[in-house]
Design an enzyme around this catalytic site. Structure first.
Site, PDB file in Angstrom:
ATOM      1  N   ARG A   1      24.648  14.526 -19.599  1.00 33.80           N
ATOM      2  CA  ARG A   1      23.219  14.483 -19.267  1.00 33.80           C
ATOM      3  C   ARG A   1      23.017  15.260 -17.972  1.00 33.80           C
ATOM      4  NH1 ARG A   1      21.570   9.310 -16.862  1.00 33.80           N
ATOM      5  NH2 ARG A   1      21.339  10.629 -15.039  1.00 33.80           N
ATOM      6  N   HIS A  25      17.945  10.540 -15.893  1.00 34.25           N
ATOM      7  CA  HIS A  25      17.762   9.668 -17.054  1.00 34.25           C
ATOM      8  C   HIS A  25      16.342   9.791 -17.584  1.00 34.25           C
ATOM      9  CE1 HIS A  25      17.848   6.188 -19.662  1.00 34.25           C
ATOM     10  NE2 HIS A  25      16.769   5.745 -19.062  1.00 34.25           N
ATOM     11  N   TYR A  68      23.407   8.529  -7.232  1.00 33.86           N
ATOM     12  CA  TYR A  68      24.600   7.862  -7.777  1.00 33.86           C
ATOM     13  C   TYR A  68      25.651   8.790  -8.355  1.00 33.86           C
ATOM     14  CZ  TYR A  68      21.786   8.272 -12.072  1.00 33.86           C
ATOM     15  OH  TYR A  68      21.034   8.747 -13.114  1.00 33.86           O
TER      16      TYR A  68
HETATM   17  C1  LIG Z   1      18.751  -3.902 -24.410  1.00 36.57           C
HETATM   18  C2  LIG Z   1      18.383  -3.016 -23.254  1.00 36.57           C
HETATM   19  N1  LIG Z   1      19.049  -3.143 -22.094  1.00 36.57           N
HETATM   20  C3  LIG Z   1      18.730  -2.341 -21.046  1.00 36.57           C
HETATM   21  C4  LIG Z   1      17.742  -1.404 -21.159  1.00 36.57           C
HETATM   22  C5  LIG Z   1      17.399  -0.477 -19.983  1.00 36.57           C
HETATM   23  N2  LIG Z   1      17.927   0.848 -20.345  1.00 36.57           N
HETATM   24  C6  LIG Z   1      17.118   1.813 -20.853  1.00 36.57           C
HETATM   25  S1  LIG Z   1      17.968   3.203 -21.197  1.00 36.57           S
HETATM   26  C7  LIG Z   1      19.410   2.552 -20.641  1.00 36.57           C
HETATM   27  C8  LIG Z   1      20.667   3.368 -20.648  1.00 36.57           C
HETATM   28  C9  LIG Z   1      21.162   3.695 -21.995  1.00 36.57           C
HETATM   29  O1  LIG Z   1      22.246   4.571 -21.881  1.00 36.57           O
HETATM   30  P1  LIG Z   1      22.847   5.315 -23.122  1.00 36.57           P
HETATM   31  O2  LIG Z   1      22.898   4.398 -24.285  1.00 36.57           O
HETATM   32  O3  LIG Z   1      24.116   5.937 -22.683  1.00 36.57           O
HETATM   33  O4  LIG Z   1      21.755   6.406 -23.473  1.00 36.57           O
HETATM   34  P2  LIG Z   1      21.260   7.665 -22.597  1.00 36.57           P
HETATM   35  O5  LIG Z   1      20.077   7.210 -21.823  1.00 36.57           O
HETATM   36  O6  LIG Z   1      22.390   8.088 -21.736  1.00 36.57           O
HETATM   37  O7  LIG Z   1      20.882   8.716 -23.594  1.00 36.57           O
HETATM   38  C10 LIG Z   1      19.226   1.251 -20.192  1.00 36.57           C
HETATM   39  C11 LIG Z   1      20.307   0.408 -19.635  1.00 36.57           C
HETATM   40  C12 LIG Z   1      17.058  -1.323 -22.379  1.00 36.57           C
HETATM   41  N3  LIG Z   1      16.083  -0.446 -22.577  1.00 36.57           N
HETATM   42  N4  LIG Z   1      17.409  -2.134 -23.429  1.00 36.57           N
END
Ligand SMILES: Cc1ncc(C[n+]2csc(CCOP(=O)(O)OP(=O)(O)O)c2C)c(N)n1
Ligand SMILES: [Mg+2]
Length: 357
Positions: free
Chosen positions: A257, A261, A270
């Site tokens: 990425r 985010h 970070y």
């Molecule tokens: C069940 C849940 N826990 C926490 C969140 C907060 N959250 C939103 S995106 C994210 C990170 C997800 O990371 P990843 O699966 O690696 O996807 P990326 O954003 O890197 O594409 C988090 C923790 C959420 N939306 N849903």
């Protein structure tokens, strides 16, 4: 399983054993969609900073892992997306204007502004509505595949999720069910190394994400997620296998990425910028351009023309989307009952009075 599947070599030539042998027009289509996603990200982030859309989640660096799997599907197949794949929705035929209307949450938005920006749906392309809750799309993809299997429909479902998504219970439930019921599902994990501020090393003690498939009784393939032909090849093989009754596959697309985010994130707090610079050297668009150059398709003029055409398309979509008004206030009360019950009618009247009309 630790090795990465790669097709495009450093000089732009391809591994003859693995080359999916796209026609020239398909090769250009794949590039155009990846470039569209890249340019769209830049433009939408700018609109977000200008206050013209509320929120945006860019996918810079991940274009190959997003577009290539979508192109490996047939029209009747289904996509259960995460939230970082506008290129996949466009590959499924979603009009750009519909996408921009959703980012703006206006009256023409298919979900009437009720979802966050970047949570689009494209019904005609079997592109499911997006849930913010990480991982929830995974069992849905498996359930839909199981239903299709019972009905004898020869369709495949594809779930996109991130490295962070593999820590959810939904991932394990979905993978187990898919293995036990041998469902026609392709799991595409975009391992972009980060889940907001959490690095993948803190996400799992497994050496790879692909190896998790073994425990559920099916194949896991680790792919260079910045090599669009490798992703396409792996996805096409997995789709073909699923359609022929061979069951599910987990693809781990190893990528990065490059951007934040979301528009609400500052990754400099970070992570080390040097890590980002290292990954920029394997930009999926640069890798793919080498291949197009090798095919004698890519020239500077080709690039200029395609960038201009995409830029104009986005400008026009934004212009048209901004003409649309916000969703009408009545839409707050819609889509629940066939006919509005009296207590909601009363609330609507109250709301109109309070708003002065
Ligand atoms: C069940 C849940 N826990 C926490 C969140 C907060 N959250 C939103 S995106 C994210 C990170 C997800 O990371 P990843 O699966 O690696 O996807 P990326 O954003 O890197 O594409 C988090 C923790 C959420 N939306 N849903
Ligand atoms: Mg991630």
């Amino acid at each position: 399983m630790g090795d990465l599947l790669r097709v495009i070599k450093d000089d732009g030539s391809t591994d003859p054993e693995l080359d999916p042998e796209l026609s020239p027009s398909d090769a250009v289509r794949l590039y155009r969609l990846m470039l569209m996603e890249r340019i769209l990200d830049t433009r939408m982030l700018a609109l977000q900073r200008q206050g013209r859309i509320g929120f945006y989640g860019p996918s810079v660096g991940q274009e190959a892992t997003i577009v290539a799997p979508a192109l490996a599907l047939d029209a009747g197949d289904w996509v259960f997306p995460q939230y970082r794949e506008p290129g996949a929705a466009l590959a499924r035929g979603m009009p750009l204007l519909d996408l921009v209307n959703q980012f703006m949450g206006n009256a023409a938005d298919a979900v009437h502004g009720r979802q966050m920006p970047c949570h689009y749906v494209f019904r005609a392309g079997n592109y499911m509505s997006i849930s913010s809750c990480v991982g929830t799309q995974i069992p849905l993809a498996v359930g839909a595949a199981w239903a299709a299997k019972i009905r004898g429909d020869r369709i495949v479902t594809l779930a996109f999720f991130g490295d962070g998504g593999t820590s959810t219970s939904d991932f394990h439930v979905g993978m187990n069910f898919a293995g036990a019921f041998h469902t026609p599902t392709v799991f595409v994990c975009n391992n972009n190394q980060w889940a907001i501020s959490l690095p993948v090393a803190r996400q799992t003690a497994s050496e790879t994400i692909a190896q998790k498939a073994l425990a559920y009784g099916f194949d896991g393939v680790r792919v260079d997620g910045n090599d669009a032909l490798a992703v396409y090849r792996a996805a096409r093989d997995a789709v073909k296998k699923a359609r022929a009754g061979g069951g599910p596959t987990l693809l781990e697309c190893v990528t990065y990425r490059i951007g934040p985010h979301s528009s609400s994130d500052d990754p400099s707090r970070y992570r080390d910028e040097k890590e980002v610079e290292r990954w920029r050297l394997r930009d999926p668009l640069t890798v793919y351009r080498r291949y197009l150059k090798h095919l004698r398709i890519w020239t500077e003029e080709f690039e200029e023309n395609i960038e201009k055409a995409i830029g104009d398309e986005i400008t026009e979509a934004v212009r048209l989307a901004e003409v649309n008004p916000p969703p009408p206030i009545e839409s707050l009360f819609g889509d629940v009952y066939a006919e509005m019950p009296p207590h909601l009618e009363e609330e609507l009247e109250d709301l109109k009075r309070v708003r002065g009309r």
